[in-house]
Scaffold this motif. Sequence first.
Motif, short mmCIF file in Angstrom:
data_model
loop_
_atom_site.label_atom_id
_atom_site.label_comp_id
_atom_site.label_asym_id
_atom_site.label_seq_id
_atom_site.Cartn_x
_atom_site.Cartn_y
_atom_site.Cartn_z
N ASN A 111 -59.53 64.13 41.74
CA ASN A 111 -59.24 65.16 42.74
C ASN A 111 -58.59 64.48 43.95
O ASN A 111 -59.28 64.09 44.90
CB ASN A 111 -60.53 65.87 43.17
CG ASN A 111 -61.11 66.74 42.07
OD1 ASN A 111 -60.71 67.88 41.89
ND2 ASN A 111 -62.06 66.18 41.32
N ARG A 113 -56.89 65.18 46.65
CA ARG A 113 -57.11 65.60 48.04
C ARG A 113 -58.52 65.24 48.50
O ARG A 113 -58.73 64.84 49.65
CB ARG A 113 -56.87 67.11 48.18
CG ARG A 113 -55.42 67.52 47.95
CD ARG A 113 -55.22 68.99 48.21
NE ARG A 113 -55.41 69.32 49.62
CZ ARG A 113 -55.45 70.57 50.08
NH1 ARG A 113 -55.35 71.59 49.25
NH2 ARG A 113 -55.62 70.79 51.37
N GLY A 116 -58.72 61.66 49.13
CA GLY A 116 -58.12 61.36 50.43
C GLY A 116 -59.11 61.51 51.58
O GLY A 116 -59.26 60.60 52.40
N THR A 143 -61.26 72.93 44.52
CA THR A 143 -60.41 73.19 45.69
C THR A 143 -61.11 72.73 46.96
O THR A 143 -62.34 72.60 47.00
CB THR A 143 -60.09 74.69 45.81
OG1 THR A 143 -61.31 75.41 46.07
CG2 THR A 143 -59.46 75.21 44.53
N MET A 144 -60.32 72.51 48.00
CA MET A 144 -60.89 72.12 49.28
C MET A 144 -61.78 73.23 49.82
O MET A 144 -62.82 72.97 50.43
CB MET A 144 -59.77 71.80 50.28
CG MET A 144 -58.92 70.60 49.90
SD MET A 144 -59.88 69.08 49.77
CE MET A 144 -60.32 68.83 51.48
#
Length: 207
Positions: A111, A113, A116, A143-144
């Motif tokens: 994942n 993102r 990060g 998802t975020m």
Amino acid sequence: SRDLSEKDKSLLKGLLNKSIVLWLLDGYDEIAQNVPSHLHRVFEQLLNTSHHIVTSRPYFNTLSRSVRAEIVGFTDENISKYVEVFVNQLRDKFLNALFEGEKVLKFLRVNPRIWGIAHIPVNLELICSIWSGTDWSETTNLTMTALYEDMTVWLCRRYLASKGTSIQITNMKLYEECASELTFLEALAFEGVTSNNIILRKELLQK
């Protein structure tokens, strides 16, 4: 100083007179552009002391200092080590801490993102804490929004637990229990964003 005893005040005054106090001015950039009037003189005096450390975002730091250091987030290696230490502390929960740590790292890496934001220490701590109660190992596209929702739920449960309230409830009931707190925080965040303020002053809290 209002909360200090006379003995502590005397001790502090003695240390100040000897110039052996190291002052830490954290978040200089968040206040330098808008120092409250009653703190102007104190602020100037602190900056003129011989022993102090100032932290600031680089683009707001207008101070001239001979020694500078940059605070950076976790490296990839730091993340691996943090996860290893974290799961080892939960050996009573995980039958195989090494395997569990590898699952966490695999999840983070697939994942991008989330990988990060995991370089920010507080985010990685939250992700690991949530992992201990959520199985994301088969999730390849988190998802975020879903991640932040899980973070919100986890923080709400911890908040209720600190008040002695049972947390063995559904998420819907959880949101009902924390409705006033969440509404307040949402309004506070919105006001901060719209007014472009990182520091939320007392006046804003009282609105």
